[in-house]
Design a protein around this motif. Structure first.
Motif, PDB file in Angstrom:
ATOM      1  N   ALA A 284       0.668  -1.320  -0.006  1.00 14.35           N
ATOM      2  CA  ALA A 284      -0.114  -0.016   0.109  1.00 14.35           C
ATOM      3  C   ALA A 284       0.931   1.371   0.199  1.00 14.35           C
ATOM      4  O   ALA A 284       1.735   1.174   0.767  1.00 14.35           O
ATOM      5  N   ALA A 285       0.461   2.278  -0.882  1.00 14.31           N
ATOM      6  CA  ALA A 285       1.380   3.494  -0.994  1.00 14.31           C
ATOM      7  C   ALA A 285       1.106   4.095   0.537  1.00 14.31           C
ATOM      8  O   ALA A 285       0.148   4.550   0.857  1.00 14.31           O
ATOM      9  N   HIS A 286       2.079   4.677   0.610  1.00 15.92           N
ATOM     10  CA  HIS A 286       2.435   5.537   2.154  1.00 15.92           C
ATOM     11  C   HIS A 286       3.865   6.224   2.117  1.00 15.92           C
ATOM     12  O   HIS A 286       4.775   5.497   1.606  1.00 15.92           O
ATOM     13  N   ALA A 287       3.747   7.195   2.822  1.00 16.71           N
ATOM     14  CA  ALA A 287       4.980   8.069   3.332  1.00 16.71           C
ATOM     15  C   ALA A 287       5.784   7.250   4.140  1.00 16.71           C
ATOM     16  O   ALA A 287       7.151   7.194   3.964  1.00 16.71           O
ATOM     17  N   GLU A 288       5.134   7.131   5.276  1.00 25.77           N
ATOM     18  CA  GLU A 288       5.644   6.108   6.258  1.00 25.77           C
ATOM     19  C   GLU A 288       4.692   5.522   6.809  1.00 25.77           C
ATOM     20  O   GLU A 288       3.583   5.663   6.948  1.00 25.77           O
ATOM     21  N   VAL A 289       5.046   4.558   7.678  1.00 22.06           N
ATOM     22  CA  VAL A 289       4.171   3.673   8.387  1.00 22.06           C
ATOM     23  C   VAL A 289       3.646   4.554   9.597  1.00 22.06           C
ATOM     24  O   VAL A 289       4.371   5.212  10.564  1.00 22.06           O
ATOM     25  N   ALA A 290       2.259   4.573   9.923  1.00 21.08           N
ATOM     26  CA  ALA A 290       1.668   5.105  11.010  1.00 21.08           C
ATOM     27  C   ALA A 290       0.762   4.237  11.636  1.00 21.08           C
ATOM     28  O   ALA A 290       0.327   3.068  11.187  1.00 21.08           O
ATOM     29  N   SER A 291       0.126   4.619  12.685  1.00 27.53           N
ATOM     30  CA  SER A 291      -0.939   3.731  13.479  1.00 27.53           C
ATOM     31  C   SER A 291      -1.918   3.394  12.674  1.00 27.53           C
ATOM     32  O   SER A 291      -2.587   2.391  13.132  1.00 27.53           O
ATOM     33  N   THR A 292      -2.427   4.209  11.564  1.00 25.06           N
ATOM     34  CA  THR A 292      -3.610   3.852  10.902  1.00 25.06           C
ATOM     35  C   THR A 292      -3.216   3.710   9.467  1.00 25.06           C
ATOM     36  O   THR A 292      -4.159   3.571   8.582  1.00 25.06           O
ATOM     37  N   THR A 293      -1.866   3.246   9.265  1.00 23.86           N
ATOM     38  CA  THR A 293      -1.478   2.899   7.763  1.00 23.86           C
ATOM     39  C   THR A 293      -1.773   1.497   7.558  1.00 23.86           C
ATOM     40  O   THR A 293      -1.673   0.503   8.304  1.00 23.86           O
TER      41      THR A 293
END
Length: 370
Positions: free
Chosen positions: A124-133
């Protein structure tokens, strides 16, 4: 040949700008492509499934050899697929598995056909892993292989089979081996995507690992944030393992057990795919164990940080207790209190308080509490 074909698929995949929403053909709302192949060569034009199948069977009679029809579908409705099921005389259970987008990965023979279900994964596209990513996205590809036809059904936004078709068409000698060559190419494509996603997840894990051991992850909101990131990564790995793990046994069966619809010369290629799947599985299990270690280290850091905070609070409370005690004693309204009648009484008491606080503070600093 197998390695050349795999590299060709990956090159075509990278060239595509958007593989998530393939163009619809005029053959139907869910039909991506419907093409006939003769001796591994694509026949000119696209036509309805019934017409393509009629041509193949008229030209090749009882022995189709390398001639077959390949129909690609994307998220068909039950009504649309049942029309194809009637045309190809598919088993009812095949229809159920093809229209159900949540089947377990498997390979099952049904009345002259082989049904293969592959769970696909995408990063999944994301800039950085977060608690809701969302770290890993899953989909499904179903391949129904017959004597002279292949039906592929894809669910999800990723895993387009366009590159697989193009790479196979660029290798007609592989397509000439029959419908089982398509089954192998799809399996190889899916497993290669497992390896690619595993590498992307490793980068996410490296980023979280660096953040945890940066020295600032054990306190306050930062600590809670890192715990959420680790949890999301473990959740993504769980989805990954659910998609990948059930595929080990079916691939082993395709590689080692003779089957009437699997060309003997294709079977050794499934061993290579099975080896790649085993490598991807080892990577994912290793990442899961690494995340467990990172989580334990993070929890230990948070515990140490909390202990340090409690020691500081205790030390300052001990320092504040000195003036509180002295001032509390002199706050009592007794007539005969020491130094109350002296001019130097007030400064002397303040000096005693300051010296006592300084001595206690130095003691706590020497012991590492402050």
């Amino acid at each position: 040949m197998i390695h050349t074909l795999g590299r060709a698929v990956r090159r075509v995949y990278r060239r595509r700008v958007d593989l998530s929403h393939p163009a619809r053909s005029p053959l139907g709302s869910s039909v991506v492509d419907c093409v006939g192949y003769a001796d591994g060569v694509r026949q000119a034009g696209s036509c309805p499934a019934a017409e393509a199948l009629r041509r193949v069977r008229e030209e090749n009679g009882a022995d189709p050899a390398g001639s077959f029809v390949w129909i690609g579908l994307h998220e068909p409705s039950r009504e649309e697929f049942e029309e194809l099921a009637e045309l190809f005389e598919l088993h009812p259970l095949t229809v159920e598995d093809a229209v159900d987008a949540h089947s377990r990965a498997k390979v099952v023979p049904y009345d002259g056909t082989v049904l293969a279900v592959f769970r696909t994964v995408g990063h999944a596209a994301h800039a950085e892993v977060a608690s809701t990513t969302q770290v890993v996205e899953t989909g499904e590809i179903t391949v129904i292989t017959g004597r002279d036809f292949v039906v592929t059904v894809r669910y999800g936004r990723h895993g387009s089979l366009g590159p697989v078709r193009e790479a196979l068409e660029a290798a007609p000698e592989q397509l000439a081996k029959g419908p089982s060559s398509v089954l192998h190419a799809v399996a190889d494509f899916v497993v290669d995507e497992y390896l690619a996603v595993a590498e992307a997840v490793q980068q996410d894990i490296d980023a979280v690992e660096s953040a945890v051991f940066s020295g600032h992850a054990g306190r306050g909101a930062a600590g809670r944030s890192e715990a959420g990131r680790i949890y999301q990564l473990k959740r993504g790995l769980l989805e990954f393992k659910r998609a990948m793990s059930p595929l080990h046994r079916p691939l082993e069966a395709l590689a080692h057990q003779p089957a009437s619809l699997i060309a003997p010369e294709i079977r050794p290629y499934f061993r290579d795919v099975s080896d790649h799947l085993a490598r991807a599985g080892e990577q994912i299990h290793g990442y899961d164990a690494l995340l467990d270690s990172i989580l334990q280290a993070h929890l230990a850091q948070m515990t140490v940080a909390q202990n340090e905070d409690m020691r500081k609070i205790t030390a300052w409370a001990a320092i504040v207790a000195v003036p509180t005690m002295v001032c509390g004693a002199y706050g009592m309204n007794f007539e005969h209190m020491p130094l109350t009648g002296s001019v130097w009484g007030y400064p002397l008491v303040l000096a005693v308080i300051a010296v006592a606080c300084h001595v206690i503070h130095r003691g706590f600093r020497r012991n590492g509490w402050l």
